[in-house]
Write a protein that holds these residues in place. Structure first.
Motif, PDB file in Angstrom:
ATOM      1  N   ALA B  36      59.059  67.300  52.894  1.00 40.03           N
ATOM      2  CA  ALA B  36      58.660  66.499  54.060  1.00 40.03           C
ATOM      3  C   ALA B  36      59.669  66.614  55.208  1.00 40.03           C
ATOM      4  O   ALA B  36      60.875  66.671  54.964  1.00 40.03           O
ATOM      5  CB  ALA B  36      58.541  65.047  53.642  1.00 40.03           C
ATOM      6  N   VAL B  37      59.144  66.660  56.443  1.00 40.06           N
ATOM      7  CA  VAL B  37      60.031  66.560  57.609  1.00 40.06           C
ATOM      8  C   VAL B  37      60.382  65.081  57.794  1.00 40.06           C
ATOM      9  O   VAL B  37      59.788  64.215  57.151  1.00 40.06           O
ATOM     10  CB  VAL B  37      59.376  67.139  58.900  1.00 40.06           C
ATOM     11  N   TRP B  38      61.361  64.814  58.671  1.00 42.02           N
ATOM     12  CA  TRP B  38      61.881  63.440  58.799  1.00 42.02           C
ATOM     13  C   TRP B  38      60.772  62.431  59.093  1.00 42.02           C
ATOM     14  O   TRP B  38      60.719  61.355  58.495  1.00 42.02           O
ATOM     15  CB  TRP B  38      62.965  63.382  59.883  1.00 42.02           C
ATOM     16  N   SER B  39      59.850  62.808  59.992  1.00 42.12           N
ATOM     17  CA  SER B  39      58.806  61.840  60.387  1.00 42.12           C
ATOM     18  C   SER B  39      57.851  61.528  59.237  1.00 42.12           C
ATOM     19  O   SER B  39      57.142  60.517  59.284  1.00 42.12           O
ATOM     20  CB  SER B  39      58.029  62.383  61.586  1.00 42.12           C
ATOM     21  N   THR B  47      65.712  54.731  55.515  1.00 44.82           N
ATOM     22  CA  THR B  47      66.854  53.810  55.540  1.00 44.82           C
ATOM     23  C   THR B  47      68.005  54.388  54.719  1.00 44.82           C
ATOM     24  O   THR B  47      69.161  54.371  55.158  1.00 44.82           O
ATOM     25  CB  THR B  47      66.433  52.447  54.943  1.00 44.82           C
ATOM     26  N   ILE B  48      67.678  54.897  53.538  1.00 45.27           N
ATOM     27  CA  ILE B  48      68.738  55.405  52.651  1.00 45.27           C
ATOM     28  C   ILE B  48      69.367  56.664  53.240  1.00 45.27           C
ATOM     29  O   ILE B  48      70.586  56.826  53.227  1.00 45.27           O
ATOM     30  CB  ILE B  48      68.161  55.690  51.241  1.00 45.27           C
ATOM     31  N   LEU B  49      68.527  57.537  53.772  1.00 44.37           N
ATOM     32  CA  LEU B  49      69.025  58.839  54.254  1.00 44.37           C
ATOM     33  C   LEU B  49      69.347  58.818  55.747  1.00 44.37           C
ATOM     34  O   LEU B  49      69.541  59.886  56.342  1.00 44.37           O
ATOM     35  CB  LEU B  49      67.987  59.931  53.944  1.00 44.37           C
ATOM     36  N   ALA B  50      69.450  57.620  56.322  1.00 42.60           N
ATOM     37  CA  ALA B  50      69.688  57.498  57.774  1.00 42.60           C
ATOM     38  C   ALA B  50      70.843  58.365  58.291  1.00 42.60           C
ATOM     39  O   ALA B  50      70.712  58.970  59.362  1.00 42.60           O
ATOM     40  CB  ALA B  50      69.904  56.043  58.135  1.00 42.60           C
ATOM     41  N   PRO B  51      71.987  58.471  57.563  1.00 32.85           N
ATOM     42  CA  PRO B  51      73.075  59.305  58.107  1.00 32.85           C
ATOM     43  C   PRO B  51      72.680  60.784  58.279  1.00 32.85           C
ATOM     44  O   PRO B  51      73.336  61.509  59.012  1.00 32.85           O
ATOM     45  CB  PRO B  51      74.184  59.178  57.046  1.00 32.85           C
ATOM     46  N   LEU B  52      71.597  61.204  57.624  1.00 32.67           N
ATOM     47  CA  LEU B  52      71.200  62.621  57.706  1.00 32.67           C
ATOM     48  C   LEU B  52      70.067  62.853  58.699  1.00 32.67           C
ATOM     49  O   LEU B  52      69.570  63.981  58.819  1.00 32.67           O
ATOM     50  CB  LEU B  52      70.743  63.111  56.318  1.00 32.67           C
ATOM     51  N   ALA B  53      69.661  61.781  59.406  1.00 32.94           N
ATOM     52  CA  ALA B  53      68.483  61.877  60.279  1.00 32.94           C
ATOM     53  C   ALA B  53      68.574  63.048  61.258  1.00 32.94           C
ATOM     54  O   ALA B  53      67.608  63.791  61.438  1.00 32.94           O
ATOM     55  CB  ALA B  53      68.296  60.575  61.039  1.00 32.94           C
ATOM     56  N   GLY B  54      69.748  63.229  61.844  1.00 29.64           N
ATOM     57  CA  GLY B  54      69.912  64.241  62.880  1.00 29.64           C
ATOM     58  C   GLY B  54      69.723  65.668  62.392  1.00 29.64           C
ATOM     59  O   GLY B  54      69.275  66.536  63.140  1.00 29.64           O
ATOM     60  N   GLU B  55      70.078  65.913  61.158  1.00 28.21           N
ATOM     61  CA  GLU B  55      70.023  67.300  60.691  1.00 28.21           C
ATOM     62  C   GLU B  55      68.937  67.555  59.645  1.00 28.21           C
ATOM     63  O   GLU B  55      68.801  68.677  59.153  1.00 28.21           O
ATOM     64  CB  GLU B  55      71.388  67.724  60.133  1.00 28.21           C
ATOM     65  N   TRP B  56      68.175  66.515  59.306  1.00 29.90           N
ATOM     66  CA  TRP B  56      67.182  66.638  58.234  1.00 29.90           C
ATOM     67  C   TRP B  56      66.224  67.802  58.474  1.00 29.90           C
ATOM     68  O   TRP B  56      65.986  68.622  57.585  1.00 29.90           O
ATOM     69  CB  TRP B  56      66.399  65.332  58.101  1.00 29.90           C
ATOM     70  N   ASP B  57      65.672  67.876  59.675  1.00 27.05           N
ATOM     71  CA  ASP B  57      64.647  68.891  59.920  1.00 27.05           C
ATOM     72  C   ASP B  57      65.209  70.312  59.961  1.00 27.05           C
ATOM     73  O   ASP B  57      64.451  71.283  59.921  1.00 27.05           O
ATOM     74  CB  ASP B  57      63.886  68.567  61.217  1.00 27.05           C
ATOM     75  N   LYS B  58      66.538  70.434  60.042  1.00 22.94           N
ATOM     76  CA  LYS B  58      67.150  71.777  60.030  1.00 22.94           C
ATOM     77  C   LYS B  58      67.546  72.190  58.609  1.00 22.94           C
ATOM     78  O   LYS B  58      67.960  73.325  58.382  1.00 22.94           O
ATOM     79  CB  LYS B  58      68.400  71.791  60.922  1.00 22.94           C
ATOM     80  N   MET B  59      67.461  71.262  57.674  1.00 28.09           N
ATOM     81  CA  MET B  59      67.916  71.551  56.303  1.00 28.09           C
ATOM     82  C   MET B  59      66.925  72.429  55.560  1.00 28.09           C
ATOM     83  O   MET B  59      65.717  72.362  55.799  1.00 28.09           O
ATOM     84  CB  MET B  59      68.013  70.239  55.515  1.00 28.09           C
ATOM     85  N   GLU B  60      67.459  73.230  54.615  1.00 24.22           N
ATOM     86  CA  GLU B  60      66.591  74.028  53.763  1.00 24.22           C
ATOM     87  C   GLU B  60      65.814  73.095  52.834  1.00 24.22           C
ATOM     88  O   GLU B  60      66.288  72.005  52.523  1.00 24.22           O
ATOM     89  CB  GLU B  60      67.404  75.005  52.887  1.00 24.22           C
ATOM     90  N   ASN B  61      64.649  73.584  52.356  1.00 21.30           N
ATOM     91  CA  ASN B  61      63.813  72.754  51.469  1.00 21.30           C
ATOM     92  C   ASN B  61      64.552  72.301  50.225  1.00 21.30           C
ATOM     93  O   ASN B  61      64.390  71.182  49.759  1.00 21.30           O
ATOM     94  CB  ASN B  61      62.563  73.532  51.060  1.00 21.30           C
TER      95      ASN B  61
END
Lengths: 83, 186
Positions: B36-39, B47-61
């Protein structure tokens, strides 16, 4: 008469050859599916191992920086092995 | 003594171990379905993964899948573990794959130590990490790491000793007064 028997053997031949192609395609699909299932299991095993290590080390009271500080670990290693 | 050698050996392994590959195996990468993408994450995951919000969509699956697994484990963690986890998420994600592999390897080895030795390493790290950089170097050069666990005699004795004299004079003067005062009371 000859024509009709010719025609029927022709269609039979075509059906047999189509059937062979179909079987080959199914075999390839089964192989691909098998490979993907094996890769999927690999991914699950790899990810669950990472999950376990990362969740433990990120919640531990010894922070990850400790393991990145080469000077600190070299020092521990040196003075414990010197005795 | 034998225990110390044992720790030495384990720590040597810790320092040298780089056996886990930094990159995931290709088969595992191919076998990971799109994540899943961030949205598309639910409210709890966000809420749990909030610190990763900025880079989530750039992360590998494969990394997204791992974090989603960690988010599932998160509610079962103790409150202080949850706090540490969230505090460290962003920094952890910003490390290189090689650095993460190194830490994981070392942590696995560290986890195999008996609990009292793990505790000693933690206490040493706590004492060591609070020192300023030049002091760290000085301490490393001055002797063994066990000094980190000892009660600190050096910092107390040289500096306050100079100041202690006036204090001790004052304090020695003050005890004199009560006896002088006490008779007066009597």
């Amino acid at each position: 008469m000859v024509l009709t028997s010719n025609r029927s053997s022709n269609s039979h031949f075509r059906f047999a050859s189509d059937n062979r192609y179909l079987r080959q395609i199914l075999a390839i699909l089964a192989l691909l599916l098998g490979m993907w299932i094996s890769f999927y299991m690999d991914s699950n095993n790899y990810v669950s191992e990472l999950e376990e290590v990362d969740s433990a080390l990120l919640s531990d009271d010894l922070p990850p920086e400790a393991f990145l500080d080469n000077d600190f670990f070299e020092w521990l290693k040196d003075d414990t092995s010197a005795e | 003594m034998a225990k110390r050698r044992y720790i030495g050996g384990v720590i040597l392994c810790l320092a040298l171990s780089t056996s886990i590959a930094a990159e995931p195996p290709t088969t595992a990468v191919i076998g990971t379905p799109p994540q899943a993408v961030w949205s598309q994450l639910n409210a709890q995951q966000k809420t749990i993964l909030a610190p990763l919000a900025g880079e989530w969509d750039k992360m590998e699956n494969i990394r997204r899948k791992k974090w989603l697994g960690i988010a599932e484990r998160y509610p079962s963690m103790k409150p202080d573990e949850q706090r540490r986890m969230q505090d460290r998420m962003r920094e952890w994600a910003s490390l290189t794959p090689e650095q993460r592999a190194k830490v994981r390897n070392s942590y696995k080895e560290f986890n195999q130590l008996p609990s009292e030795q793990k505790q000693a390493v933690k206490q040493k790290w706590e004492a060591y990490s609070n020192l300023p950089p030049d002091e760290k170097q000085r301490v490393r050069q001055s002797g063994k790491s066990a000094q980190l666990l000892a009660p600190p005699p050096e910092p107390i004795s040289p500096a306050p000793s100079a100041e202690e004299q006036p204090i001790s004079e004052a304090s020695s003067a003050s005890p004199v007064r009560p006896p002088a005062g006490e008779p007066g009371k009597n």
